[in-house]
Design a protein around this motif. Structure first.
Motif, PDB file in Angstrom:
ATOM      1  N   UNK A 188     -15.345   1.093  -6.123  1.00  0.00           N
ATOM      2  CA  UNK A 188     -14.587  -0.110  -6.463  1.00  0.00           C
ATOM      3  C   UNK A 188     -13.102   0.202  -6.552  1.00  0.00           C
ATOM      4  N   UNK A 189     -12.760   1.296  -7.210  1.00  0.00           N
ATOM      5  CA  UNK A 189     -11.352   1.687  -7.303  1.00  0.00           C
ATOM      6  C   UNK A 189     -10.731   1.908  -5.945  1.00  0.00           C
ATOM      7  N   UNK A 190     -11.447   2.566  -5.063  1.00  0.00           N
ATOM      8  CA  UNK A 190     -10.944   2.840  -3.723  1.00  0.00           C
ATOM      9  C   UNK A 190     -10.750   1.548  -2.936  1.00  0.00           C
ATOM     10  N   UNK A 191     -11.666   0.599  -3.127  1.00  0.00           N
ATOM     11  CA  UNK A 191     -11.571  -0.669  -2.400  1.00  0.00           C
ATOM     12  C   UNK A 191     -10.412  -1.534  -2.895  1.00  0.00           C
ATOM     13  N   UNK A 192     -10.000  -1.330  -4.133  1.00  0.00           N
ATOM     14  CA  UNK A 192      -8.912  -2.133  -4.694  1.00  0.00           C
ATOM     15  C   UNK A 192      -7.527  -1.606  -4.342  1.00  0.00           C
ATOM     16  N   UNK A 193      -7.455  -0.413  -3.779  1.00  0.00           N
ATOM     17  CA  UNK A 193      -6.152   0.196  -3.500  1.00  0.00           C
ATOM     18  C   UNK A 193      -5.308  -0.680  -2.581  1.00  0.00           C
ATOM     19  N   UNK A 194      -5.870  -1.106  -1.469  1.00  0.00           N
ATOM     20  CA  UNK A 194      -5.072  -1.886  -0.505  1.00  0.00           C
ATOM     21  C   UNK A 194      -4.718  -3.274  -1.033  1.00  0.00           C
ATOM     22  N   UNK A 195      -5.652  -4.018  -1.653  1.00  0.00           N
ATOM     23  CA  UNK A 195      -5.247  -5.298  -2.245  1.00  0.00           C
ATOM     24  C   UNK A 195      -4.142  -5.152  -3.279  1.00  0.00           C
ATOM     25  N   UNK A 196      -4.226  -4.116  -4.101  1.00  0.00           N
ATOM     26  CA  UNK A 196      -3.189  -3.890  -5.102  1.00  0.00           C
ATOM     27  C   UNK A 196      -1.877  -3.501  -4.431  1.00  0.00           C
ATOM     28  N   UNK A 197      -1.954  -2.673  -3.420  1.00  0.00           N
ATOM     29  CA  UNK A 197      -0.743  -2.264  -2.702  1.00  0.00           C
ATOM     30  C   UNK A 197      -0.018  -3.481  -2.128  1.00  0.00           C
TER      31      UNK A 197
END
Length: 215
Positions: free
Chosen positions: A199-208
């Motif tokens: 989940x953390x890895x998947x959120x990296x790009x949306x957060x970026x």
């Protein structure tokens, strides 16, 4: 440096079903984000097992109603560039909520209104918001969790559509945790170390993207 507040329940705290303690620091999803943005943003975790959106729980020692505690977190950690809200799971307990996603959606709306309307220090503006829908529950044979959440396995499938409506209404970003992770049958609602890290890895790009839009 930007500042990100990850505000949630045991899924954000990193509850490990096998031990009843926390997953290792490096696999909890807020810490995965922290590592990814270590030169760009501070990532703050404010998470509590059993936290609800708007419902009281009289059987615990710590305040779990986010409506009552979110304003304190906003005031303590400002200025904030992004608030990630991941709540709703505990709203489906019969003793703390209505057991329906409909009321959880209303609770999330109230939390978004608090973030947007909080009286931040003069010169600071309201942060962007990312809503993360909890993963769909699964069946479990664990007695206590079966009693707490077993009735809501089908109901949990509505988190995505309900929180999408909130995101659209308030112009927030949205991510569905079920796209990248599944709950463990050990208790039906929590994530293994592998899945909380995913989940953390998947959120990296949306957060970026959200931080870039903020710049």
């Amino acid at each position: 440096m930007k500042t990100i507040l990850c505000y949630g329940d045991s899924l954000t705290w990193g509850y490990n079903t096998e031990t009843g303690l926390r997953h290792d620091h490096e696999v909890r999803w807020p810490n995965v984000l922290s590592k990814a943005f270590e030169n760009e943003a501070y990532v703050i975790t404010d998470a509590l097992n059993g936290r609800t959106t708007v419902f009281d729980d009289q059987m615990v020692s710590a305040e779990r109603n986010a409506v009552k505690t979110l304003p304190t977190a906003l005031g303590a950690h400002q200025p904030l560039d992004l608030v990630i809200l991941m709540l709703g799971t505990n709203d489906l307990k019969k003793h703390t909520g209505a057991g329906r996603v409909f009321e959880s959606r209303q609770g999330m709306e109230r939390l978004v209104e608090i973030v947007l309307g909080f009286p931040y220090q003069r010169g600071y503006t309201a942060p962007k918001i990312l809503l993360v829908a909890p993963p769909i529950f699964c069946e479990t044979t664990e007695p206590d969790f079966a009693l707490l959440f077993g009735h809501a396995v089908e109901e949990s499938q509505h988190f995505r559509s309900a929180f999408t409506k909130v995101a659209e209404e308030y112009k927030c970003a949205f991510f569905d945790a079920s796209e990248v992770c599944e709950t463990t049958p050990l208790d039906g609602v929590h994530l293994t170390a592998e899945h909380t890290k995913a989940l953390g890895e998947a959120l990296i790009e949306p957060v970026r993207k959200l931080l870039a839009d903020e710049a």
